[in-house]
Motif scaffolding. Structure first.
Motif, PDB file in Angstrom:
ATOM      1  N   VAL A  38       0.861  -1.089  -1.042  1.00 49.74           N
ATOM      2  CA  VAL A  38      -0.185  -0.605  -1.949  1.00 49.74           C
ATOM      3  C   VAL A  38      -1.043   0.490  -1.324  1.00 49.74           C
ATOM      4  CG1 VAL A  38      -0.287  -2.792  -3.178  1.00 49.74           C
ATOM      5  CG2 VAL A  38      -1.789  -2.440  -1.215  1.00 49.74           C
ATOM      6  N   LYS A  39      -0.659   1.008  -0.181  1.00 50.70           N
ATOM      7  CA  LYS A  39      -1.419   2.108   0.409  1.00 50.70           C
ATOM      8  C   LYS A  39      -1.362   3.318  -0.510  1.00 50.70           C
ATOM      9  CE  LYS A  39      -1.418   0.875   5.282  1.00 50.70           C
ATOM     10  NZ  LYS A  39      -2.886   0.781   5.314  1.00 50.70           N
ATOM     11  N   ASP A  40      -2.446   4.073  -0.551  1.00 50.62           N
ATOM     12  CA  ASP A  40      -2.556   5.157  -1.522  1.00 50.62           C
ATOM     13  C   ASP A  40      -1.463   6.212  -1.356  1.00 50.62           C
ATOM     14  OD1 ASP A  40      -3.549   5.914   0.920  1.00 50.62           O
ATOM     15  OD2 ASP A  40      -5.533   6.491   0.193  1.00 50.62           O
ATOM     16  N   ARG A  47       1.957   4.859  -2.597  1.00 48.96           N
ATOM     17  CA  ARG A  47       2.086   4.788  -4.062  1.00 48.96           C
ATOM     18  C   ARG A  47       2.268   6.181  -4.670  1.00 48.96           C
ATOM     19  NH1 ARG A  47       3.123   0.038  -6.246  1.00 48.96           N
ATOM     20  NH2 ARG A  47       1.671   0.197  -7.969  1.00 48.96           N
ATOM     21  N   LEU A  48       1.474   7.151  -4.184  1.00 46.66           N
ATOM     22  CA  LEU A  48       1.550   8.497  -4.756  1.00 46.66           C
ATOM     23  C   LEU A  48       2.913   9.136  -4.498  1.00 46.66           C
ATOM     24  CD1 LEU A  48      -2.012   9.805  -3.827  1.00 46.66           C
ATOM     25  CD2 LEU A  48      -1.128   9.435  -6.131  1.00 46.66           C
ATOM     26  N   ILE A  49       3.416   9.011  -3.257  1.00 47.35           N
ATOM     27  CA  ILE A  49       4.725   9.603  -2.933  1.00 47.35           C
ATOM     28  C   ILE A  49       5.832   8.873  -3.679  1.00 47.35           C
ATOM     29  CG2 ILE A  49       6.368  10.029  -1.071  1.00 47.35           C
ATOM     30  CD1 ILE A  49       3.990  10.314   0.826  1.00 47.35           C
ATOM     31  N   GLN A  50       5.727   7.559  -3.787  1.00 43.53           N
ATOM     32  CA  GLN A  50       6.749   6.778  -4.480  1.00 43.53           C
ATOM     33  C   GLN A  50       6.830   7.168  -5.957  1.00 43.53           C
ATOM     34  OE1 GLN A  50       5.936   2.585  -4.512  1.00 43.53           O
ATOM     35  NE2 GLN A  50       7.818   2.068  -5.614  1.00 43.53           N
ATOM     36  N   PHE A  51       5.680   7.297  -6.605  1.00 43.42           N
ATOM     37  CA  PHE A  51       5.673   7.631  -8.025  1.00 43.42           C
ATOM     38  C   PHE A  51       6.168   9.052  -8.273  1.00 43.42           C
ATOM     39  CE2 PHE A  51       2.124   4.346  -8.717  1.00 43.42           C
ATOM     40  CZ  PHE A  51       3.060   3.366  -8.964  1.00 43.42           C
ATOM     41  N   ASP A  54      -1.337   1.568  11.330  1.00 47.98           N
ATOM     42  CA  ASP A  54      -2.788   1.543  11.536  1.00 47.98           C
ATOM     43  C   ASP A  54      -3.369   2.933  11.731  1.00 47.98           C
ATOM     44  OD1 ASP A  54      -2.789  -1.166  11.293  1.00 47.98           O
ATOM     45  OD2 ASP A  54      -2.725  -1.583  13.452  1.00 47.98           O
ATOM     46  N   GLY A  55      -2.603   3.854  12.321  1.00 46.96           N
ATOM     47  CA  GLY A  55      -3.104   5.205  12.546  1.00 46.96           C
ATOM     48  C   GLY A  55      -2.705   6.194  11.478  1.00 46.96           C
ATOM     49  N   THR A  56      -1.927   5.760  10.497  1.00 46.71           N
ATOM     50  CA  THR A  56      -1.424   6.649   9.447  1.00 46.71           C
ATOM     51  C   THR A  56      -2.331   6.553   8.229  1.00 46.71           C
ATOM     52  OG1 THR A  56       0.849   6.384  10.239  1.00 46.71           O
ATOM     53  CG2 THR A  56       0.553   7.191   7.995  1.00 46.71           C
ATOM     54  N   THR A  57      -2.794   7.705   7.747  1.00 47.79           N
ATOM     55  CA  THR A  57      -3.736   7.696   6.628  1.00 47.79           C
ATOM     56  C   THR A  57      -3.762   9.047   5.942  1.00 47.79           C
ATOM     57  OG1 THR A  57      -6.051   7.262   6.019  1.00 47.79           O
ATOM     58  CG2 THR A  57      -5.662   8.423   8.089  1.00 47.79           C
ATOM     59  N   MET A  58      -4.382   9.086   4.784  1.00 53.91           N
ATOM     60  CA  MET A  58      -4.599  10.357   4.089  1.00 53.91           C
ATOM     61  C   MET A  58      -5.833  11.027   4.675  1.00 53.91           C
ATOM     62  SD  MET A  58      -3.780   9.435   0.068  1.00 53.91           S
ATOM     63  CE  MET A  58      -4.419  11.020  -0.484  1.00 53.91           C
TER      64      MET A  58
END
Length: 267
Positions: A139-141, A144-148, A212-216
């Motif tokens: 459910v990470k943002d 979800r965005l890349i998947q959709f 843990d270090g991966t984020t937008m």
């Protein structure tokens, strides 16, 4: 001495490029000494010593930069190829495989029991109110965005990469990608760790994504078309909510008005 010790231990020794300040300062001092000796009319000794100092230090700088550049580009290219593969797996909707690539090697085999393995091993949270690692990843943002968006509509461009550092038994690299999807553009920072098995449990350098270090690092900047769609969606939700509220409270005038066709509303 550090390089020799690293070689004997079998661990790479990567210093920051700023460490070159000290040998460069040494060359400057040696040059100042050389010019003073040359201007002393043979009253001062050490000319050859100052020349040797400059030459040996210059050779050290060249060797260090060659070692650093070789390590930097080799490790960065490996990390870049792995992370782009990982982002592509997410875009294809293969979330279980994407989560598998975030685990430390050697990883569980990809079979029909993979989902069960994730649920039992990686999805048990100490707090019942929080999600396990597997559910939280799904459910990470950015996931979800890349998947959709899908694999045919996603484009990944590396914008920058940090210098590799040796931590946690491997090369740690932080890469920032510009992710282009139909709804707009965002930036995702991905931390990748490349390790080699000291016991021979697996061959070559294996990479993993550290969640843990991966984020937008930059939220989605929507384009004009997507912004219009979002505005229409919000307007539609507000209309539907007000209509449901009218029906729930038996306020029939706005309820009937809401289901009437546009041309019949005045009547």
């Amino acid at each position: 001495g550090g390089f020799v010790a690293a070689f004997l231990v079998g661990t790479p020794w990567i210093m920051s490029p700023w460490i070159i300040f000290w040998p460069a300062f040494s060359i400057l001092l040696s040059f100042v000494a050389y010019t003073r000796i040359k201007a002393s009319d043979n009253t001062m000794g050490g000319e050859k010593l100052s020349l040797w100092s400059m030459q040996i230090t210059a050779i050290f700088i060249l060797c260090y930069f060659a070692n650093f550049a070789g390590t930097y580009f080799a490790v960065r290219n490996q990390a870049d190829a792995f992370v782009k593969q990982w982002l592509g797996v997410i875009a294809k909707g293969e979330i279980d495989k994407a989560f598998l690539l975030t685990l430390k090697p050697p990883r569980p085999s990809e079979d029909s029991n993979l989902r069960t393995t994730f649920e039992i091993t990686y999805n048990i949270a100490p707090d019942p109110l929080t999600k396990g690692a597997y559910s939280a990843f799904k459910v990470k943002d950015y996931v979800r965005l890349i998947q959709f968006a899908g694999d045919t509509a996603s484009k990944f461009t590396m914008k920058s990469a940090s210098s590799p550092i040796y931590e946690m038994g491997g090369y740690l690299v932080r890469l920032i990608y510009e992710v282009e999807i139909p709804d707009g553009i965002m930036e995702v920072a991905v931390v990748a760790l490349g390790q080699e098995s000291p016991s021979g449990g697996y061959k070559g350098r294996q990479w993993q994504v550290l969640v843990d270090g991966t984020t937008m690092v930059q939220k989605l900047k929507t384009n004009d078309e997507s912004r219009k769609k979002f505005e229409l969606s919000v307007s539609a939700m507000e209309f539907a909510a007000s209509w449901c509220m009218a029906v729930a409270n038996k306020i029939w005038e706005p309820a009937v008005y809401g289901i009437a066709e546009i041309k019949d509303r005045d009547q």
